[in-house]
Design a protein around this motif. Structure first.
Motif, mmCIF file in Angstrom:
data_model
loop_
_atom_site.group_PDB
_atom_site.id
_atom_site.type_symbol
_atom_site.label_atom_id
_atom_site.label_comp_id
_atom_site.label_asym_id
_atom_site.label_seq_id
_atom_site.Cartn_x
_atom_site.Cartn_y
_atom_site.Cartn_z
ATOM 1 N N ALA A 93 -16.807 -60.038 -41.135
ATOM 2 C CA ALA A 93 -15.303 -60.068 -41.759
ATOM 3 C C ALA A 93 -15.273 -59.183 -43.106
ATOM 4 O O ALA A 93 -14.550 -58.687 -43.324
ATOM 5 C CB ALA A 93 -14.737 -61.407 -41.682
ATOM 6 N N LEU A 94 -16.506 -59.626 -43.829
ATOM 7 C CA LEU A 94 -16.514 -58.871 -45.029
ATOM 8 C C LEU A 94 -16.675 -57.343 -44.925
ATOM 9 O O LEU A 94 -16.223 -56.788 -45.741
ATOM 10 C CB LEU A 94 -17.871 -59.492 -45.964
ATOM 11 N N LEU A 95 -17.348 -56.712 -43.852
ATOM 12 C CA LEU A 95 -17.524 -55.510 -43.842
ATOM 13 C C LEU A 95 -16.025 -54.977 -43.482
ATOM 14 O O LEU A 95 -15.475 -53.906 -43.838
ATOM 15 C CB LEU A 95 -18.283 -55.172 -42.756
ATOM 16 N N ALA A 96 -15.363 -55.696 -42.453
ATOM 17 C CA ALA A 96 -13.953 -55.137 -42.302
ATOM 18 C C ALA A 96 -12.856 -55.216 -43.457
ATOM 19 O O ALA A 96 -12.120 -54.353 -43.557
ATOM 20 C CB ALA A 96 -13.270 -56.160 -41.098
ATOM 21 N N ASN A 97 -12.976 -56.219 -44.265
ATOM 22 C CA ASN A 97 -12.314 -56.187 -45.351
ATOM 23 C C ASN A 97 -12.763 -55.186 -46.373
ATOM 24 O O ASN A 97 -11.907 -54.557 -47.114
ATOM 25 C CB ASN A 97 -12.445 -57.381 -46.045
ATOM 26 N N LEU A 107 -7.325 -57.697 -38.199
ATOM 27 C CA LEU A 107 -7.500 -58.509 -37.107
ATOM 28 C C LEU A 107 -9.031 -58.566 -36.883
ATOM 29 O O LEU A 107 -9.411 -59.681 -36.532
ATOM 30 C CB LEU A 107 -6.976 -57.425 -35.871
ATOM 31 N N VAL A 108 -9.861 -57.495 -37.206
ATOM 32 C CA VAL A 108 -11.203 -58.007 -36.923
ATOM 33 C C VAL A 108 -11.716 -58.997 -37.877
ATOM 34 O O VAL A 108 -12.450 -59.829 -37.362
ATOM 35 C CB VAL A 108 -11.959 -56.514 -37.194
ATOM 36 N N ALA A 109 -11.403 -58.903 -39.113
ATOM 37 C CA ALA A 109 -11.658 -59.847 -40.033
ATOM 38 C C ALA A 109 -11.270 -61.240 -39.514
ATOM 39 O O ALA A 109 -11.948 -62.332 -39.752
ATOM 40 C CB ALA A 109 -11.081 -59.559 -41.270
ATOM 41 N N ASP A 110 -9.873 -61.509 -39.277
ATOM 42 C CA ASP A 110 -9.512 -62.712 -38.882
ATOM 43 C C ASP A 110 -10.322 -63.334 -37.569
ATOM 44 O O ASP A 110 -10.536 -64.414 -37.763
ATOM 45 C CB ASP A 110 -8.054 -62.770 -38.397
ATOM 46 N N VAL A 152 -6.011 -66.309 -46.312
ATOM 47 C CA VAL A 152 -5.652 -65.322 -47.199
ATOM 48 C C VAL A 152 -5.631 -64.118 -46.137
ATOM 49 O O VAL A 152 -5.063 -62.976 -46.086
ATOM 50 C CB VAL A 152 -6.440 -64.990 -48.553
ATOM 51 N N SER A 153 -6.569 -64.063 -45.354
ATOM 52 C CA SER A 153 -6.910 -62.935 -44.487
ATOM 53 C C SER A 153 -5.900 -62.782 -43.394
ATOM 54 O O SER A 153 -5.323 -61.654 -43.242
ATOM 55 C CB SER A 153 -8.372 -63.263 -43.664
ATOM 56 N N VAL A 192 -0.367 -60.461 -41.746
ATOM 57 C CA VAL A 192 0.864 -60.405 -41.330
ATOM 58 C C VAL A 192 1.580 -59.078 -42.323
ATOM 59 O O VAL A 192 2.689 -58.615 -41.968
ATOM 60 C CB VAL A 192 1.373 -61.718 -41.814
ATOM 61 N N LEU A 193 1.043 -59.160 -43.481
ATOM 62 C CA LEU A 193 1.687 -58.151 -44.371
ATOM 63 C C LEU A 193 1.593 -56.714 -43.707
ATOM 64 O O LEU A 193 2.378 -55.831 -44.061
ATOM 65 C CB LEU A 193 1.262 -58.258 -45.739
ATOM 66 N N LYS A 194 0.412 -56.584 -43.052
ATOM 67 C CA LYS A 194 0.269 -55.144 -42.362
ATOM 68 C C LYS A 194 1.041 -54.804 -41.296
ATOM 69 O O LYS A 194 0.973 -53.880 -40.721
ATOM 70 C CB LYS A 194 -1.325 -55.024 -42.232
#
Length: 127
Positions: free
Chosen positions: A107-111, A68-71, A44-45, A50-52
């Protein structure tokens, strides 16, 4: 209602909630962190990233950077998990699980930043 924005918001929030669900629990206990939820968080990340790609605004660039950071964080955690479970003789130890969950926390922080940006953008947009 703009269907594109609904899909965009859906995937951003779903990425954050899946990541949060994986992150919660005792960091060192592998039983508290489901591998399928982790894989879903990665997939989902990546979809949210891709949507962004289509947004050419400054805020869109920051949205893309957070995704990108989360990925990257989630993919590194996945590589560590696969290495520990499939290649390493010691398997998924408590120390390895702490590393995996810590990367998921990044990744949670980036999200979270991405969700805050989306809500801020929504609140400041004019009709």
């Amino acid at each position: 209602m703009n269907f594109e924005k609904v899909v965009f918001g859906f995937f951003i929030i779903l990425a954050a909630t899946l990541n949060l669900g994986f992150f919660l629990g005792d960091m060192a206990n592998p039983a508290h962190h489901n591998v399928y939820q982790f894989v879903a968080a990665i997939v989902v990340s990546v979809i949210a990233t891709v949507l962004k790609f289509g947004d050419r605004t400054q805020l869109g660039a920051v949205h893309l950077a957070t995704s990108l950071v989360a990925d990257v964080e989630l993919i590194i955690a996945a590589v560590v998990w696969v290495w520990a479970s499939q290649i390493s003789a010691s398997g998924v130890t408590e120390g390895v699980m702490v590393q995996i969950v810590s990367m998921s926390g990044g990744a949670l922080l980036a999200n979270t930043v991405s969700v805050v940006l989306m809500v801020t953008e929504t609140l400041t947009s004019r009709r």
